[in-house]
Design an enzyme around this catalytic site. Sequence first.
Site, PDB file in Angstrom:
ATOM      1  N   GLU A 246     -48.137   6.040  36.088  1.00 16.53           N
ATOM      2  CA  GLU A 246     -46.694   5.970  35.806  1.00 16.53           C
ATOM      3  C   GLU A 246     -46.284   7.375  35.396  1.00 16.53           C
ATOM      4  O   GLU A 246     -46.490   7.778  34.253  1.00 16.53           O
ATOM      5  CB  GLU A 246     -46.406   4.990  34.657  1.00 16.53           C
ATOM      6  CG  GLU A 246     -46.919   3.577  34.873  1.00 16.53           C
ATOM      7  CD  GLU A 246     -46.096   2.791  35.875  1.00 16.53           C
ATOM      8  OE1 GLU A 246     -45.040   3.286  36.289  1.00 16.53           O
ATOM      9  OE2 GLU A 246     -46.527   1.700  36.250  1.00 16.53           O
ATOM     10  N   CYS A 280     -38.497   8.884  31.185  1.00 20.65           N
ATOM     11  CA  CYS A 280     -38.867   9.102  32.593  1.00 20.65           C
ATOM     12  C   CYS A 280     -37.754   8.611  33.495  1.00 20.65           C
ATOM     13  O   CYS A 280     -37.569   9.112  34.588  1.00 20.65           O
ATOM     14  CB  CYS A 280     -40.163   8.364  32.889  1.00 20.65           C
ATOM     15  SG  CYS A 280     -40.160   6.679  32.251  1.00 20.65           S
TER      16      CYS A 280
HETATM   17  P1  NAD Z   1     -48.560  14.425  29.346  1.00 15.16           P
HETATM   18  O1  NAD Z   1     -48.946  14.271  30.771  1.00 15.16           O
HETATM   19  O2  NAD Z   1     -48.531  15.765  28.763  1.00 15.16           O
HETATM   20  O3  NAD Z   1     -49.546  13.561  28.412  1.00 15.16           O
HETATM   21  C1  NAD Z   1     -49.724  12.172  28.607  1.00 15.16           C
HETATM   22  C2  NAD Z   1     -51.077  11.762  28.033  1.00 15.16           C
HETATM   23  O4  NAD Z   1     -52.109  12.361  28.813  1.00 15.16           O
HETATM   24  C3  NAD Z   1     -51.308  12.226  26.590  1.00 15.16           C
HETATM   25  O5  NAD Z   1     -51.930  11.188  25.875  1.00 15.16           O
HETATM   26  C4  NAD Z   1     -52.237  13.425  26.758  1.00 15.16           C
HETATM   27  O6  NAD Z   1     -53.060  13.661  25.643  1.00 15.16           O
HETATM   28  C5  NAD Z   1     -53.065  12.973  27.954  1.00 15.16           C
HETATM   29  N1  NAD Z   1     -53.742  14.056  28.694  1.00 15.16           N
HETATM   30  C6  NAD Z   1     -53.475  15.376  28.684  1.00 15.16           C
HETATM   31  N2  NAD Z   1     -54.351  16.031  29.491  1.00 15.16           N
HETATM   32  C7  NAD Z   1     -55.163  15.102  30.037  1.00 15.16           C
HETATM   33  C8  NAD Z   1     -56.249  15.136  30.951  1.00 15.16           C
HETATM   34  N3  NAD Z   1     -56.686  16.268  31.494  1.00 15.16           N
HETATM   35  N4  NAD Z   1     -56.846  13.973  31.301  1.00 15.16           N
HETATM   36  C9  NAD Z   1     -56.419  12.801  30.786  1.00 15.16           C
HETATM   37  N5  NAD Z   1     -55.386  12.697  29.918  1.00 15.16           N
HETATM   38  C10 NAD Z   1     -54.769  13.839  29.532  1.00 15.16           C
HETATM   39  O7  NAD Z   1     -47.148  13.704  29.204  1.00 15.16           O
HETATM   40  P2  NAD Z   1     -46.225  13.626  27.899  1.00 15.16           P
HETATM   41  O8  NAD Z   1     -45.579  14.940  27.680  1.00 15.16           O
HETATM   42  O9  NAD Z   1     -46.939  12.975  26.797  1.00 15.16           O
HETATM   43  O10 NAD Z   1     -45.118  12.585  28.380  1.00 15.16           O
HETATM   44  C11 NAD Z   1     -43.998  12.938  29.102  1.00 15.16           C
HETATM   45  C12 NAD Z   1     -44.186  12.672  30.587  1.00 15.16           C
HETATM   46  O11 NAD Z   1     -44.513  11.295  30.790  1.00 15.16           O
HETATM   47  C13 NAD Z   1     -42.928  12.911  31.396  1.00 15.16           C
HETATM   48  O12 NAD Z   1     -43.250  13.533  32.604  1.00 15.16           O
HETATM   49  C14 NAD Z   1     -42.407  11.509  31.645  1.00 15.16           C
HETATM   50  O13 NAD Z   1     -41.578  11.385  32.773  1.00 15.16           O
HETATM   51  C15 NAD Z   1     -43.670  10.754  31.807  1.00 15.16           C
HETATM   52  N6  NAD Z   1     -43.438   9.338  31.564  1.00 15.16           N
HETATM   53  C16 NAD Z   1     -43.475   8.470  32.618  1.00 15.16           C
HETATM   54  C17 NAD Z   1     -43.189   7.133  32.417  1.00 15.16           C
HETATM   55  C18 NAD Z   1     -43.189   6.120  33.541  1.00 15.16           C
HETATM   56  O14 NAD Z   1     -43.170   4.940  33.235  1.00 15.16           O
HETATM   57  N7  NAD Z   1     -43.183   6.530  34.800  1.00 15.16           N
HETATM   58  C19 NAD Z   1     -42.860   6.694  31.137  1.00 15.16           C
HETATM   59  C20 NAD Z   1     -42.832   7.630  30.084  1.00 15.16           C
HETATM   60  C21 NAD Z   1     -43.124   8.934  30.307  1.00 15.16           C
END
Ligand code: NAD
Length: 521
Positions: A246, A280
């Site tokens: 997502e 998002c």
């Molecule tokens: P992010 O990708 O920076 O982090 C998300 C999660 O991934 C965190 O828990 C982080 O610690 C983890 N992470 C970081 N590096 C990783 C790796 N190499 N391997 C595995 N996990 C890792 O995102 P964010 O800044 O926390 O959230 C914002 C983003 O999330 C925006 O792009 C938003 O659009 C998206 N989002 C999407 C939805 C949806 O339903 N489509 C909902 C909410 C947020």
Amino acid sequence: MNAASNTLQSTPIKPRLLEAFNPATGAKIGEVCATNVDDIPAIMAGARAAQPAWEALGVKGRLKVMRKFKEVFYFKRDRINGVVMEEQGKLPFEALSQEFWPSIEMISYYLRTAEETLRPRPVFSLLLAFRYHQIEYRAHGVVLIISPWNFPFYLTVPAIMAALIAGNTVLFKPSEFAVLSGELLANMLWEAGVPRDVFQIIHGTGEVAAAAIKAKPNKIAFTGSVSTGRKVAAAAAEHLIPVTLELGGKDATIVLEDADLDRAAKGVTFGSMANAGQACASVERVYVMRSVMDSFVQKLAKEITEHVRVRTQDGSLCLAPMTTAMQLKIVESQVQEALAQGAQAVIGGRVIENGGGRFYEPTILTDLKPAMRVLTDETFGPVVSIVPVDSEEEAVQLANGTGYGLLGSVWTRDRARGLRIARQLKAGHAGVNDHIISANLPALPWGGVGETGYGRTRGKEGLLEMTTTQGISVDLVPISISEMLIWYPHTQLKQNLLMRIIAFMQGPTIKEQIKALTGKF
Ligand code: NAD
């Protein structure tokens, strides 16, 4: 014991701390210990060992525990709202309407429907008569749930509910910017009776999540940015682990010339400014028919100016702060770049200096060029870009013009026209005269297309995503048609008979079917 190991024993490793800050004030509000990556294999082993007993409880047994969870969740609503207000900077109304309410709706939906969704489905086959067959839904095993920070409860609760009800054990890695919310969620599940090994929380940055993927969970449910999603998908591919992604969005809405412009302005205000645009599914691009462009922009500016000020007269907040410093920087640079290239800020366009807090002015941009980042990249802030169009076709083409595809919407008084256009939008959900509708409808599956990822959470589909199907087949009598026909020895008689059966059952014409009974092959 040698000197080196003595030294190691007498120097305990200091746990790394993850600190939480209130983004509205900058004040530190708590801390948790980060999980040591070396401990992850043992944590995974615990989750794996606990899974068969949890699955053996059956759907009814697991639902009993999750019913208790609903009770705990309901009565802890003040703490839930309080923690997201402190840690994410959410406004009281946004905490209640965008976190607590949809989460508890989601919990209730699965409590009501999961038994039916997971019920085995019988299948029949004439050729395999005298046997009973059914499709059963099995748990994957251990599900790793990795979450972002922007809706720490509502984005996580559906996946956790689905994974646990389906019989999986869960390793949950909340965002490093939502550690206190993560802790509260874990404590509520444990208080409800979910065993500690069945639901475990691990804390840390991407390093910890990456180590958890290396420990080979049986399924990954990831919500976050596109760039991290790619890394997760690549790491999962190494071990062929199924993943639900997502990811980010760049949602577009289309305002037609026959729209109720007042309603459209109110809807776009909510869609773009809720949670200060840190969603998002935020409305980031608006394609407006040129004939109503000026009028729409005026109404939108009035609506936003009236309702989305940082503080009301009594001093209370009415715009959420930017939760992370990094997103504030990205928003600022995207807007500054657009302004430098000729875009106009109808309102806003700057960071608000607010004594330690991180706020960005509600912003409307016009006079944009297609390649500007505010039109191509995700803008996680209270910024909405407006572009005039001359036809429906142009609007649809531009709306579909980014790689993303989460939600899309159309504003018109002609619902049939709206639906026809909505169906052309490349998005996981498309609506008429509203934008973030599906967010509060637990039965609607949630997810996107293109770079927004694949797989679904919520709804029946979100529950089934946490299962794998198993075909079950058992003999009712000690013989079956297929074994008489197909097992060895292979004879001319059997070959002839098989051809007749195929012709009778699959022959495309009556003549061919009659030939099966009487004719020659
Ligand atoms: P992010 O990708 O920076 O982090 C998300 C999660 O991934 C965190 O828990 C982080 O610690 C983890 N992470 C970081 N590096 C990783 C790796 N190499 N391997 C595995 N996990 C890792 O995102 P964010 O800044 O926390 O959230 C914002 C983003 O999330 C925006 O792009 C938003 O659009 C998206 N989002 C999407 C939805 C949806 O339903 N489509 C909902 C909410 C947020």
